[in-house]
Design an enzyme around this catalytic site. Structure first.
Site, mmCIF file in Angstrom:
data_model
loop_
_atom_site.group_PDB
_atom_site.id
_atom_site.type_symbol
_atom_site.label_atom_id
_atom_site.label_comp_id
_atom_site.label_asym_id
_atom_site.label_seq_id
_atom_site.Cartn_x
_atom_site.Cartn_y
_atom_site.Cartn_z
ATOM 1 N N LEU A 149 7.628 27.732 20.983
ATOM 2 C CA LEU A 149 7.003 27.846 19.429
ATOM 3 C C LEU A 149 7.304 26.879 18.609
ATOM 4 O O LEU A 149 8.279 26.213 18.951
ATOM 5 C CB LEU A 149 7.517 29.318 19.016
ATOM 6 C CG LEU A 149 9.047 29.447 18.770
ATOM 7 C CD1 LEU A 149 9.613 28.822 17.390
ATOM 8 C CD2 LEU A 149 9.376 30.918 18.683
ATOM 9 N N GLU A 151 8.542 25.906 14.871
ATOM 10 C CA GLU A 151 8.811 26.470 13.261
ATOM 11 C C GLU A 151 7.992 26.088 12.475
ATOM 12 O O GLU A 151 7.079 25.132 12.522
ATOM 13 C CB GLU A 151 10.361 25.882 13.080
ATOM 14 C CG GLU A 151 11.381 26.503 14.116
ATOM 15 C CD GLU A 151 12.868 25.912 13.578
ATOM 16 O OE1 GLU A 151 12.982 25.225 12.622
ATOM 17 O OE2 GLU A 151 13.665 26.022 14.598
ATOM 18 N N ASN A 207 9.148 18.705 25.657
ATOM 19 C CA ASN A 207 9.733 18.105 24.683
ATOM 20 C C ASN A 207 9.887 16.645 24.733
ATOM 21 O O ASN A 207 9.778 15.782 23.786
ATOM 22 C CB ASN A 207 10.961 18.849 24.294
ATOM 23 C CG ASN A 207 10.939 20.076 23.456
ATOM 24 O OD1 ASN A 207 9.694 20.396 23.157
ATOM 25 N ND2 ASN A 207 11.759 20.939 22.958
ATOM 26 N N GLY A 252 6.126 7.373 11.073
ATOM 27 C CA GLY A 252 6.906 7.770 9.830
ATOM 28 C C GLY A 252 8.374 7.896 10.339
ATOM 29 O O GLY A 252 8.844 7.094 11.118
ATOM 30 N N CYS A 259 15.631 20.955 18.312
ATOM 31 C CA CYS A 259 15.035 21.064 19.666
ATOM 32 C C CYS A 259 14.829 19.445 20.216
ATOM 33 O O CYS A 259 15.835 19.192 21.083
ATOM 34 C CB CYS A 259 13.742 21.809 19.732
ATOM 35 S SG CYS A 259 13.906 23.399 19.789
ATOM 36 N N LYS A 322 11.384 19.563 9.123
ATOM 37 C CA LYS A 322 9.810 19.693 8.955
ATOM 38 C C LYS A 322 9.308 20.303 7.885
ATOM 39 O O LYS A 322 10.260 21.264 7.450
ATOM 40 C CB LYS A 322 9.326 19.868 10.139
ATOM 41 C CG LYS A 322 9.366 21.335 10.736
ATOM 42 C CD LYS A 322 9.122 21.571 12.170
ATOM 43 C CE LYS A 322 7.606 22.111 11.995
ATOM 44 N NZ LYS A 322 7.039 22.488 13.362
HETATM 45 N N1 LIG Z 1 13.961 26.966 17.148
HETATM 46 C C1 LIG Z 1 12.970 26.585 17.838
HETATM 47 O O1 LIG Z 1 11.699 26.269 17.347
HETATM 48 C C2 LIG Z 1 13.010 26.824 19.303
HETATM 49 C C3 LIG Z 1 11.733 26.803 19.917
HETATM 50 C C4 LIG Z 1 11.905 26.806 21.330
HETATM 51 C C5 LIG Z 1 12.987 26.911 21.964
HETATM 52 N N2 LIG Z 1 14.117 27.136 21.408
HETATM 53 C C6 LIG Z 1 15.506 27.515 22.066
HETATM 54 O O2 LIG Z 1 15.596 28.497 21.728
HETATM 55 C C7 LIG Z 1 17.480 28.564 21.745
HETATM 56 C C8 LIG Z 1 17.677 29.376 20.650
HETATM 57 O O3 LIG Z 1 17.170 28.561 19.421
HETATM 58 P P1 LIG Z 1 17.201 28.992 17.905
HETATM 59 O O4 LIG Z 1 16.810 27.805 17.076
HETATM 60 O O5 LIG Z 1 16.760 30.104 17.783
HETATM 61 O O6 LIG Z 1 18.706 28.961 17.667
HETATM 62 P P2 LIG Z 1 19.767 29.628 16.491
HETATM 63 O O7 LIG Z 1 21.135 28.990 16.344
HETATM 64 O O8 LIG Z 1 18.955 29.849 15.279
HETATM 65 O O9 LIG Z 1 19.696 31.359 16.969
HETATM 66 C C9 LIG Z 1 20.786 31.616 18.041
HETATM 67 C C10 LIG Z 1 21.284 32.714 17.705
HETATM 68 O O10 LIG Z 1 22.144 33.454 18.799
HETATM 69 C C11 LIG Z 1 23.274 34.093 18.571
HETATM 70 N N3 LIG Z 1 24.303 34.099 19.368
HETATM 71 C C12 LIG Z 1 25.151 33.204 19.984
HETATM 72 N N4 LIG Z 1 25.867 33.668 20.830
HETATM 73 C C13 LIG Z 1 25.485 35.218 21.030
HETATM 74 C C14 LIG Z 1 25.635 36.134 21.975
HETATM 75 N N5 LIG Z 1 26.651 35.971 22.860
HETATM 76 N N6 LIG Z 1 25.397 37.208 21.714
HETATM 77 C C15 LIG Z 1 24.283 37.834 20.792
HETATM 78 N N7 LIG Z 1 23.944 36.493 20.012
HETATM 79 C C16 LIG Z 1 24.497 35.324 20.121
HETATM 80 C C17 LIG Z 1 23.841 32.916 16.944
HETATM 81 O O11 LIG Z 1 24.706 33.888 16.271
HETATM 82 C C18 LIG Z 1 22.390 32.779 16.427
HETATM 83 O O12 LIG Z 1 22.047 33.832 15.502
HETATM 84 C C19 LIG Z 1 17.716 27.273 21.979
HETATM 85 O O13 LIG Z 1 17.845 27.146 23.409
HETATM 86 C C20 LIG Z 1 16.477 26.308 21.560
HETATM 87 O O14 LIG Z 1 16.586 25.171 22.375
HETATM 88 C C21 LIG Z 1 13.977 26.846 19.973
#
Ligand SMILES: NC(=O)c1ccc[n+]([C@@H]2O[C@H](COP(=O)([O-])OP(=O)(O)OC[C@H]3O[C@@H](n4cnc5c(N)ncnc54)[C@H](O)[C@@H]3O)[C@@H](O)[C@H]2O)c1
Length: 432
Positions: A149, A151, A207, A252, A259, A322
């Site tokens: 996904l 953001e 990525n 840019g 990520c 972004k």
């Molecule tokens: N944000 C994006 O656009 C996106 C897209 C694709 C993949 N990802 C991947 O997804 C993963 C999460 O990314 P994100 O942006 O959502 O991160 P984030 O930091 O916004 O969210 C992670 C959440 O996990 C919680 N957490 C940590 N340890 C925990 C546990 N033991 N039990 C329950 N909750 C726990 C944290 O408190 C936090 O709220 C990463 O590996 C990232 O690379 C993110």
């Protein structure tokens, strides 16, 4: 079906609400009680278009609830999605898997035998095999289902993804996940059924490719600038070749966020551990080109201020990495704003949604509540994040309030002719 989503950040909160939208009963779990309280009250603790409506709809209907108790989630669900963060390790390129490991260990303690766990976090190749062994003792199967996904489009991308990738060693477990995604699959979404290692690598390779495309055009932009060419026209021209395409070819300030930067660094680190660091050593250049864009933006600002930023006033439009997001992780806008402040300028920053996060991360910068206030009495305006609000600004809106009519477009979306015709000095990366 009864599902749990462990980790309710940008990915997990969106996934939880979207799974409820598909008709499932969902419980979201996080270790952050403040986040959980807000989500349970139907409020999204970050900015993501479309998510507040979806969340409040399903919290109200009772299909979606939130808890800090992994025990509750383990007792409730048959399918658990792990969406916790995998940041860059402090002082190293590698991914920090502390949170992933902690989440799996906590889940293993309470999970019901026969349940299926789905890893969605972005992890180094080899992680899933290690975690699967950990769960197998508890009679639980693991799948790896990387997330793509974006953001700003997170809900749309979750409900209508361009592909679903499932790494599995067990067909019954994979079929359970496919049943959970049935409405998405029924819409014709392509599914790649594969092994753990491929599923993990698909995500980091995707990525790495996107980062490469961005840094490619930014490297060309630097040449355009000194050669008297225009990178926006060049990008348009090469993008007409369908093998190249137009997307991710806008020169840019480069990429940032939670990520791309950390994922390419983790990819290099993991390749090194596997003894094939040479194979992906080009990613080091991709990273350097990206960081160089930020340094060039600072240089451009200095140039516009006649060689020194000391005592100058600089207006910064944008803090999020972004538009349509409040995410400031590895944000080029804030990096540049901070560097300009350290070079002696007084910097004022405005962003429509990311002010809270920016203030926490860069507390020494000055923040103001509007774009016009950021530009008040400044020597130069820096356009850093391409929010619609900034794209809509006209030279006449800013001319009466700035000290000097200097605009630098860090995203190549403003019209240079319009600004120059109104008497502004206009610069942009990649345009002479
Ligand atoms: N944000 C994006 O656009 C996106 C897209 C694709 C993949 N990802 C991947 O997804 C993963 C999460 O990314 P994100 O942006 O959502 O991160 P984030 O930091 O916004 O969210 C992670 C959440 O996990 C919680 N957490 C940590 N340890 C925990 C546990 N033991 N039990 C329950 N909750 C726990 C944290 O408190 C936090 O709220 C990463 O590996 C990232 O690379 C993110």
């Amino acid at each position: 079906m009864r599902l749990s989503v462990i980790g309710t950040g940008y990915l997990g909160a969106t996934h939880a609400a979207s799974m409820a939208e598909l008709g499932h009963k969902v419980v979201g779990v996080d270790i952050d009680p403040i986040k959980i309280d807000r989500l349970a009250a139907g409020h999204v603790p970050f900015y993501e278009p479309g998510l507040p409506e979806l969340l409040s709809k399903h919290v109200t209907s009772g299909a979606l609830r939130f808890t800090t108790s992994i025990q509750t989630a383990a007792a409730f669900a048959d399918l658990h999605f792990v969406c916790v963060g995998t940041p860059q390790k402090q002082g190293e390129y590698a991914a920090d898997l502390t949170l992933v490991d902690a989440a799996f260990l906590a889940l293993r303690e309470w999970v019901r035998p026969g349940a299926v766990v789905v890893g969605k976090s972005t992890v180094p190749v080899g992680t899933a095999a290690r975690l699967a062994a950990l769960l197998r003792d508890a009679g639980v199967e693991l799948l790896w289902n990387p997330e793509f996904l974006r953001e700003g489009f997170a809900v749309e991308d979750t409900l209508r993804p361009d592909r679903i990738v499932i790494g599995a060693t067990n067909d019954a477990a994979r079929e359970l996940l496919e049943a959970a995604y049935a409405p998405i699959l029924a819409a014709g979404t392509p599914v790649v059924r594969t092994d753990f290692a491929t599923a993990e690598l698909v995500k980091v390779a995707a990525n790495a490719f996107l980062a490469t495309k961005i840094s490619f055009i930014n490297a060309v932009a630097e040449v355009c600038e000194v050669a008297g060419a225009d990178v926006t026209q060049l990008a348009e021209a090469i993008g007409h070749d369908e093998r190249i395409g137009h997307k991710f070819l806008r020169a840019g300030l480069g990429f940032g966020g939670g990520c791309l930067p950390k994922d390419i660094r983790a990819f290099m680190a993991r390749a090194g551990e596997l003894g094939v660091d040479q194979a992906v050593s080009f990613l080091k250049n991709i990273d350097e080109i990206n960081l160089r864009c930020r340094a060039r933006m600072v240089d451009l600002a200095r140039e516009m201020c006649e060689g020194s930023l000391v005592g100058r006033r600089v207006g910064v439009l944008g803090a999020a990495f972004k538009p349509d997001s409040d995410d400031i992780r590895d944000s080029a806008a804030l990096d540049v704003a901070y560097a300009i402040q350290r070079a002696g300028a007084a910097v004022r920053v405005y962003d429509p949604e990311a002010m809270h996060n920016a203030k926490d991360a860069f507390p020494t910068l000055a923040y103001v509540p509007s774009a016009l206030e950021a530009c008040q009495d400044v020597d130069v305006v820096l356009h850093m994040t391409e929010w619609e609000e900034f794209r809509a600004l006209r030279p006449a809106d800013l001319a009466p309030i700035v000290r000097e009519r200097n605009m630098i477009d860090g995203r190549n979306v403003l019209d240079p002719d319009q600004w120059r015709a109104a008497g502004w000095q206009f610069r942009a990366l990649g345009r002479s």
